[in-house]
Each structure stands twice: as structure tokens, then as C-alpha cells.
Motif scaffolding. Structure first.
Motif, PDB file in Angstrom:
ATOM      1  N   UNK A  87      64.810  33.114  13.963  1.00 25.91           N
ATOM      2  CA  UNK A  87      65.509  32.561  15.316  1.00 25.91           C
ATOM      3  C   UNK A  87      66.331  33.351  15.866  1.00 25.91           C
ATOM      4  N   UNK A  88      67.244  33.860  15.042  1.00 24.22           N
ATOM      5  CA  UNK A  88      68.619  34.556  15.672  1.00 24.22           C
ATOM      6  C   UNK A  88      68.028  35.831  16.255  1.00 24.22           C
ATOM      7  N   UNK A  89      66.844  36.446  15.761  1.00 24.54           N
ATOM      8  CA  UNK A  89      66.642  37.858  16.312  1.00 24.54           C
ATOM      9  C   UNK A  89      65.370  37.554  17.319  1.00 24.54           C
ATOM     10  N   UNK A  90      65.015  36.607  17.639  1.00 25.49           N
ATOM     11  CA  UNK A  90      63.910  36.508  18.630  1.00 25.49           C
ATOM     12  C   UNK A  90      62.509  36.903  17.987  1.00 25.49           C
ATOM     13  N   UNK A  91      62.451  36.765  16.631  1.00 28.28           N
ATOM     14  CA  UNK A  91      61.461  37.094  15.942  1.00 28.28           C
ATOM     15  C   UNK A  91      60.505  35.891  15.709  1.00 28.28           C
ATOM     16  N   UNK A  92      59.442  35.561  16.640  1.00 29.15           N
ATOM     17  CA  UNK A  92      58.946  34.467  16.658  1.00 29.15           C
ATOM     18  C   UNK A  92      57.922  34.202  15.444  1.00 29.15           C
ATOM     19  N   UNK A  93      57.380  35.141  15.102  1.00 29.76           N
ATOM     20  CA  UNK A  93      56.297  34.872  14.263  1.00 29.76           C
ATOM     21  C   UNK A  93      56.725  34.345  12.784  1.00 29.76           C
ATOM     22  N   UNK A  94      57.827  34.970  12.307  1.00 33.18           N
ATOM     23  CA  UNK A  94      58.119  34.161  11.135  1.00 33.18           C
ATOM     24  C   UNK A  94      58.785  32.653  11.321  1.00 33.18           C
ATOM     25  N   UNK A 122      47.838  19.356  12.174  1.00 34.47           N
ATOM     26  CA  UNK A 122      48.460  20.814  12.202  1.00 34.47           C
ATOM     27  C   UNK A 122      48.578  21.437  13.591  1.00 34.47           C
ATOM     28  N   UNK A 123      47.417  21.070  14.308  1.00 33.35           N
ATOM     29  CA  UNK A 123      47.397  21.619  15.656  1.00 33.35           C
ATOM     30  C   UNK A 123      48.641  21.119  16.453  1.00 33.35           C
ATOM     31  N   UNK A 124      48.868  19.805  16.596  1.00 28.38           N
ATOM     32  CA  UNK A 124      50.030  19.339  17.337  1.00 28.38           C
ATOM     33  C   UNK A 124      51.320  20.063  16.970  1.00 28.38           C
ATOM     34  N   UNK A 125      51.246  20.190  15.436  1.00 29.37           N
ATOM     35  CA  UNK A 125      52.563  20.558  15.055  1.00 29.37           C
ATOM     36  C   UNK A 125      52.965  22.314  15.600  1.00 29.37           C
ATOM     37  N   UNK A 126      51.670  22.978  15.428  1.00 24.51           N
ATOM     38  CA  UNK A 126      51.707  24.264  15.796  1.00 24.51           C
ATOM     39  C   UNK A 126      52.055  24.376  17.241  1.00 24.51           C
ATOM     40  N   UNK A 127      51.362  23.513  18.194  1.00 20.69           N
ATOM     41  CA  UNK A 127      51.483  23.435  19.575  1.00 20.69           C
ATOM     42  C   UNK A 127      53.011  23.133  19.979  1.00 20.69           C
ATOM     43  N   UNK A 128      53.543  22.115  19.423  1.00 17.95           N
ATOM     44  CA  UNK A 128      54.868  21.745  19.645  1.00 17.95           C
ATOM     45  C   UNK A 128      55.856  22.794  19.416  1.00 17.95           C
ATOM     46  N   UNK A 129      55.653  23.362  18.016  1.00 20.65           N
ATOM     47  CA  UNK A 129      57.002  24.407  17.653  1.00 20.65           C
ATOM     48  C   UNK A 129      56.737  25.674  18.491  1.00 20.65           C
ATOM     49  N   UNK A 130      55.216  26.021  18.935  1.00 18.47           N
ATOM     50  CA  UNK A 130      55.114  27.023  19.742  1.00 18.47           C
ATOM     51  C   UNK A 130      55.794  26.883  20.906  1.00 18.47           C
ATOM     52  N   UNK A 131      55.903  26.050  21.774  1.00 18.50           N
ATOM     53  CA  UNK A 131      56.384  25.519  23.055  1.00 18.50           C
ATOM     54  C   UNK A 131      57.897  25.683  22.778  1.00 18.50           C
ATOM     55  N   UNK A 132      58.573  25.046  21.758  1.00 19.35           N
ATOM     56  CA  UNK A 132      59.767  24.933  21.446  1.00 19.35           C
ATOM     57  C   UNK A 132      60.462  26.403  20.992  1.00 19.35           C
ATOM     58  N   UNK A 133      59.779  27.125  20.476  1.00 18.53           N
ATOM     59  CA  UNK A 133      60.193  28.527  20.098  1.00 18.53           C
ATOM     60  C   UNK A 133      60.489  29.350  20.888  1.00 18.53           C
ATOM     61  N   UNK A 134      59.177  29.163  22.172  1.00 19.67           N
ATOM     62  CA  UNK A 134      59.372  30.022  23.409  1.00 19.67           C
ATOM     63  C   UNK A 134      60.529  29.616  24.317  1.00 19.67           C
ATOM     64  N   UNK A 135      61.082  28.360  23.995  1.00 21.91           N
ATOM     65  CA  UNK A 135      62.212  28.016  24.841  1.00 21.91           C
ATOM     66  C   UNK A 135      63.603  28.671  24.263  1.00 21.91           C
ATOM     67  N   UNK A 154      51.536  37.996  29.409  1.00 19.98           N
ATOM     68  CA  UNK A 154      50.738  36.807  29.755  1.00 19.98           C
ATOM     69  C   UNK A 154      51.465  35.589  30.012  1.00 19.98           C
ATOM     70  N   UNK A 155      50.713  34.552  30.378  1.00 20.85           N
ATOM     71  CA  UNK A 155      51.277  33.344  30.477  1.00 20.85           C
ATOM     72  C   UNK A 155      51.494  32.694  29.151  1.00 20.85           C
ATOM     73  N   UNK A 156      52.205  31.548  29.052  1.00 18.64           N
ATOM     74  CA  UNK A 156      52.626  30.961  27.845  1.00 18.64           C
ATOM     75  C   UNK A 156      51.156  30.409  27.292  1.00 18.64           C
TER      76      UNK A 156
END
Lengths: 348, 336
Positions: B297-304, B18-31, B61-63
Motif C-alpha cells: 500500500x505504501x509503495x503503490x505496489x498493487x499486486x501484493x 470472491x468475485x465481489x471481494x476482488x472487484x471491490x478491493x480492486x477499485x478501492x486499491x486503484x483509488x 488502459x481504462x480501469x
């Protein structure tokens, strides 16, 4: 006798009556006459796996069928069962089993005979047994499919069969899955399956080829004992001509789908007459000189079917006539059939 | 016993996975390009307002800082807030995930009912009409877009024949929905004994479920057929035929031995459909999880988006665990 031998004649009309079945009595259990089986190949000549084959097995008799791989042994066995692999088909000939014309039977009638009257013992049974079902249940399933019995009775029969094939701790093995058994034990389970309905006829197709030699001997002894006890007839198909010596009443040698020699076991081993038979025997002899003398490397081209002797390209005794005329199976001596223009007189 | 040990060993890896999945998706979403502050405040916001909002949301802050904040909140069960719905993401997903699960579970059950019998029949009767039919069916199901089929069904059964309810959500507006317990409307209606709501829910499920089932029965059919065909040619079945076992026994034997690959394809489809049903959800205004994530995704609403990924990941892990348990039950070779 002649009447029995000439059951179909369709493929061999006009040929002189040959006494294929030796002195086969009317009690022949299996009677194959003029059988041709081929596998069509796309846009090419079909492959003829079995050619004009005559073979009879009498009630209570064990007949050995020896041949190398690709000689048509398994095709023959499957043709008898009515279960040729696609796209194989029987072109002509007749298969009579227990006075029934097997080719005329419906699929349902055949299914009632398979496993009940004709049982097959197969090699390397671990991929043939169902990996998901305990072996005891698999034996019982065959019994229930053919005999009118309940679950408990079938289970009891299966357990008895496990005892009969000398599986140690049969009650526990009854519940074992195939992957938990050794090769020898799986082979015994397959024998138990084949014999559970007390069939009239057993076809053993290279049954012990996957086993260690010592285990092989035990399993074969057991098979023979059980077959004799039940007064069952058997067609014993093998690549190992040596096994037939102890095992069979008569031996047939098959080469490229043709019977090339068919004789009583004692006659065959004392006086093999076809060069191919001699080669097979020499291959097992501990005598390099003999082996070299009878062996010739495989020719690159196969003899053309129909005209030449099929064995000619590999024969150490080849003569002009062998290329010109295809030899018939003829009787040389008492019930000793040979398909050769120049049969071997004495093996040197 | 063995099975418990297996589950235990398996669950050890759930945390790191789960940690790996969150990390990767967090970075991708930030991109993904897009500034949430701009989206939230609109085109007339001043620089100061934007900077203030960014600081407030911790986006200055930083990513790595941002990821750290996200993780800290996550551990407390806080998935953040969606600025679009202005509600906590967890609460949103608690409604939307059941909506999607209800839809795709029923769809896959129906797809199994279509795919398996057809696949088995097509494999067994090799030169029959059934085989032809399932060949065409597989081709058609593979090439038809699901949302298109959904629109066609709406047009036929709602617009023209008027037998289906309007494609506007999971239940009629006029019907009082049952008190939310699981947020699966079928289950909640049953709990509440609210038959009117149950009837309305089932009515609304018919068209989207049929749409997804008809499309997804294709791969199930193909997999069943291919495995069964191979199985029917196998040594195992040849031997069963040599033993003269009845047809029904032979087919059952072949099917049982084909079952693992059918289970595999169903689990893959299930995991895929959590997000893959989104177009059908949109067509039927379903308000499902996929729709929610796409809006994010379309509205830069990251948390959902992140919440959706996390929920899907957990669900996938559960599904794969279940699949392994099913394999255990089917195959004694794995049980050992």
C-alpha cells in the motif's frame, strides 16, 4: 399440635397462638411458619413478596395454593427450595421439611435434597430443558446425581420414567432433543425428571399453564396418579382455582404474599369465606351477574401494609375497620382459616 | 447428510463472493493515489520512460481494461509480480501467509487458554477476586496497544534479561531452516526432523504469541464472561439447580450452552488478526502477510495488496465454514 404450629414465632412474637396448620399431625412433611420474603429495591421500600406466611403439608397430602400472578406463589416455592432469585431474601420465619430446618442447611446439603426429596415441576419446560442433551439423558443425569447408580442403570430408570409418564414410543423419545417434543410431551419429561428419584415432596409451580386445556387435563391426571402411587406429598401452585377442586385435599388462597383462606377442598368450594376467594370462584363461574357482583376494578393505590387489610382496596365488602386494622388469620369452623373481619356468610 | 448438503449449498456462493471481494478491493486499491511507474523509476525518469513502463504494465488502459487483465491472469493462478520483491506475489504470499497463520493460530489458542477459564470463573464467582481481576484485565487488554506490549516484552526479556531471542524474524540466522514444504516452520521442522530449527522457531514465537494472546484474550474473556453470566441466570440453569445437579455439572451445562458465542468471537478475531497482527509483525520483523500488504500500500505496489485481500478472503470463508460446522456439532437444533 400447638407445639408443631409454633416452630419459629420470631416474627409473630406476642400474637395469640393461631392454629395455622389446622390439625396438622406430627407427620407434617413441609411446615412453613411466619415466613417473610422480600426483594430489596434500590433506595426504596423493599417489595414484600411473602408476608408472615404459615403453611403445612402433611405426608401424602396435596395442598393447592391459588393466587394471581405476583401474589408470591413462585417466590414461596423458590424459598422452600432455597433458590430465591437475586436479590430476594428470607427476612424471618422457618421452613421445616421432613423434620429438617431448611434454612440451617448448607448449600451442599440443600443440593442433595433438591431433585431428590423435593422436586419441582415447572411450566413451559422447553426453555428449562437443556437444548443440547437428549431428554432421556437429562432424566438419567438427575437420577445419577442423587442415587448411587451407574450410567446403564440410570438410563434404564429414565426409560422406565418415560414409560410411566405415558410418552409414546419411549425408546425413541429417550434420544430426542427438547426442541423435537411438543409442549405436552416436554411437560411429561419434566414430570419424569421430578419423579425419577421418588421424592417425598413435589412442588408443582403452575405446571400446566402453558398447555392446551385437553392436554392439561391428561397431564394433571397423570401427575396426580403418580403422586398418589408414590405416596408423595405435593404443593400444587396454580392460578386456576378450578383445577384445585379435583386435585387437592386442601386449598390455600394467597393474596399479596398473605394466606387469606385455607380450608379443606370441600369446605372451600361449598363455603368460601374470604371475599377474594369468592371473587376468584366467581371469575370462573358462568354467571355474569355473580361475576360482576364480586368484582371490583383494581384500585390505583395499594393498601399500606401493616395497618389496613391488604385486600380492602379491591374488596366489595369494604368497611371502615378494614382500613384501620389488619385482619389476622382466624379459624372459622373446622380447620377453615380466613383472614377477614367480615367473612362471607353465604355466597349470593 | 444434511451437513453435506449444507456445505454444497454454501460452496455455490464462494465463487460470486470472491468475485465481489476482488472487484471491490480492486477499485478501492486503484483509488489510492500513487503512480507505480514513478515509484519504480525514481525521480529522474523521463516522461517517455514513464509512459513506456505504464504501457508495459498494462496501466495505460481504462480501469475496466486493467481489471479484465487482472482477472485473466488470476484465472491462470497468476497474481502478478511485486515490483518491490521482484517475485511473483503468489510465491511471496506462500511464505508470508503461513508465517502469519502460525503466529495468530498459536496466539488465539493461548488467548483461549487465558480467556475462557477466567471468563467462566469470573461469571461463576461473582464477588470474588477473580471477577475483579478479569474486569481490570478486560479493561487493560482493551486499552493497551499490542505493539507497545510487544516492545515492553522485548525490552524486558531480550534487552534486560536476555532470555528471549532477538526480535528479528521467525528463526535464528545462524540456524539452517528446514526445507520448505508447508512454510509453517513448526511443521516443516517436524517433517525434516530438524530439532534445532524447531527449538529456534518456538523460541522466536514465544514473545509475539504472548503479546497477541494477552491482548486478544480480552475480548474472549469478556464474551465468555457475559454469555456465562446470562446463562447462569437462565431458566435452564435455574432448573438444573432445582434438580440438585452437582456444581460441576451445572457449570459445564452453562458453558456448553455459551459455547456458540465463544466460537463466534474466536472466528471474528481470527479473521481480524490476519491483517490486524501487522504492528506486532513489524515489531518482531516477522515477515508476515500483513506487513507485506502494508508495504504494498505504501509503495503503490498493487499486486501484493490485491493478493493479500484475496488470500484473506478465502481464508475467512474457510473459517466461517468451519465455524458453521462447529455449530453443527454443538447444537442439535441446527442439525435438525
Amino acid at each position: 399440635m400447638a407445639a408443631v404450629a409454633k416452630t419459629s414465632g420470631s416474627a409473630r412474637a406476642g400474637e395469640p397462638e393461631t392454629t395455622m396448620s389446622g390439625d396438622a399431625p406430627s407427620g407434617a412433611m413441609l411446615e412453613i411458619a411466619g415466613l417473610n420474603v422480600s426483594y430489596p429495591v434500590y433506595e426504596e421500600e423493599p417489595v414484600h413478596a411473602v408476608r408472615d406466611l404459615d403453611l403445612s403439608v402433611r405426608s401424602g397430602e396435596i395442598v393447592g395454593l391459588v393466587g394471581e400472578s405476583g401474589s408470591g406463589k413462585t417466590t414461596l416455592a423458590r424459598a422452600v427450595m432455597g433458590l430465591l432469585t437475586q436479590p430476594g431474601r428470607i427476612d424471618s420465619g422457618s421452613i421445616r421439611f421432613d423434620a429438617k430446618d431448611m434454612r440451617a442447611l448448607s448449600e451442599n446439603q440443600l443440593r442433595a435434597i433438591r431433585g431428590r426429596d423435593i422436586a419441582m415441576v415447572i411450566p413451559n419446560p422447553r426453555s428449562e430443558l437443556d437444548p443440547l442433551i437428549p431428554v432421556g439423558k437429562q432424566i438419567a443425569a438427575v437420577a445419577r446425581a442423587h442415587l448411587d447408580i451407574g450410567r446403564a442403570e440410570a438410563d434404564a430408570m429414565a426409560l422406565d420414567m418415560l414409560k410411566a409418564v405415558h410418552i409414546p414410543d419411549p425408546a425413541r423419545r429417550f434420544r430426542a432433543f427438547p426442541h423435537e417434543l411438543s409442549g405436552g410431551m416436554a411437560q411429561r419429561v419434566v414430570m419424569a425428571i421430578s419423579l425419577v428419584c421418588s421424592p417425598k415432596f413435589v412442588i408443582s409451580d403452575d405446571a400446566t399453564s402453558g398447555l392446551d386445556v385437553t392436554v392439561q387435563a391428561q397431564v394433571l391426571d397423570l401427575l396426580r396418579t403418580l403422586v398418589r402411587e408414590h405416596d408423595t406429598s405435593m404443593l400444587f401452585i396454580t392460578r386456576d382455582v378450578g383445577i384445585t377442586a379435583h386435585f387437592c385435599d386442601r386449598v390455600a388462597v394467597i393474596y399479596r404474599g398473605e394466606i387469606v383462606e385455607f380450608a379443606r377442598t370441600a369446605d372451600f368450594f361449598e363455603n368460601p369465606q374470604h371475599p377474594y376467594s369468592v371473587m376468584l370462584l366467581a371469575a370462573f363461574a358462568h354467571n355474569p351477574a355473580l361475576r360482576n357482583k364480586w368484582h371490583k376494578p383494581l384500585a390505583s393505590t395499594e393498601a399500606e401494609a401493616g395497618r389496613a387489610c391488604l385486600y380492602a382496596p379491591r374488596c366489595v365488602h369494604r368497611e371502615d375497620e378494614c382500613d384501620a386494622r389488619h385482619p389476622d388469620l382466624r379459624e372459622l369452623g373446622a380447620r377453615h382459616l380466613v383472614r377477614c373481619h367480615f367473612p362471607v356468610e353465604r355466597v349470593a | 447428510m444434511r451437513i453435506l448438503r449444507y456445505i454444497g449449498r454454501r460452496s455455490l456462493f464462494i465463487g460470486p463472493q470472491l468475485f465481489g471481494i476482488i472487484l471491490v478491493s480492486f477499485l478501492l486499491v486503484k483509488l489510492i493515489p500513487g503512480d507505480p511507474a514513478v515509484m519504480m523509476l525514481g525521480p529522474f525518469a523521463t516522461e517517455e520512460q514513464l509512459a513506456m513502463l505504464n504501457e508495459e504494465m498494462g496501466l495505460d488502459g481504462t480501469i475496466i481494461d486493467q481489471f479484465w487483465i487482472y482477472l485473466q491472469n488470476l484465472v491462470q493462478g497468476d497474481l502478478g509480480t511485486s515490483w518491490q520483491t521482484t517475485k511473483p506475489v503468489f510465491d511471496d504470499l506462500a511464505i508470508r501467509f503461513p508465517a502469519t497463520l502460525e503466529l495468530i493460530t498459536l496466539s488465539l489458542l493461548l488467548a483461549l487458554l487465558i480467556g475462557i477459564p477466567l471468563g467462566v470463573a469470573a461469571a461463576y464467582f461473582k464477588r470474588s477476586i477473580v471477577k475483579k481481576f478479569s474486569d481490570y484485565y478486560g479493561l487493560l487488554a482493551g486499552s493497551l496497544p499490542d505493539f507497545w506490549l510487544g516492545l515492553i516484552l522485548i525490552y524486558l526479556f531480550y534487552t534486560i534479561m536476555q532470555v528471549a531471542p532477538a526480535p528479528l524474524g521467525r528463526i535464528d540466522f545462524a540456524v539452517l531452516p528446514p526445507a520448505p514444504v508447508t512454510n509453517f516452520l513448526i511443521i516443516d521442522s517436524l517433517i525434516a526432523g530438524n530439532w534445532q530449527a524447531l527449538w529456534s522457531t518456538l523460541g522466536h514465537l514465544v514473545l509475539p504469541v504472548v503479546t497477541l494472546a494477552v491482548i486478544n484474550a480480552g475480548p474472549i474473556l469478556k464474551m465468555t464472561q457475559a454469555t456465562m453470566e446470562r446463562m447462569l441466570e437462565s431458566d435452564l440453569i435455574r432448573y438444573a439447580e432445582m434438580c440438585g445437579l452437582p456444581k460441576s455439572v451445572v457449570i459445564r451445562k452453562a458453558f456448553r450452552n455459551s459455547l456458540p458465542s465463544v466460537v463466534t468471537i474466536v472466528s471474528v478475531l481470527y479473521g481480524f488478526l490476519i491483517g490486524g497482527a501487522v504492528l506486532v509483525e513489524i515489531v518482531f520483523s516477522w515477515g508476515g502477510a500483513g506487513q507485506y500488504a502494508v508495504q504494498g500500500v505504501l509503495n503503490a505496489d498493487i499486486n501484493p495488496v490485491l493478493g493479500f485481500v484475496l488470500f484473506s478472503a478465502i481464508l475467512s470463508l474457510i473459517i466461517y465454514l468451519l465455524v458453521d460446522l462447529i455449530y453443527f456439532a454443538i447444537d442439535p437444533r441446527i442439525r435438525g
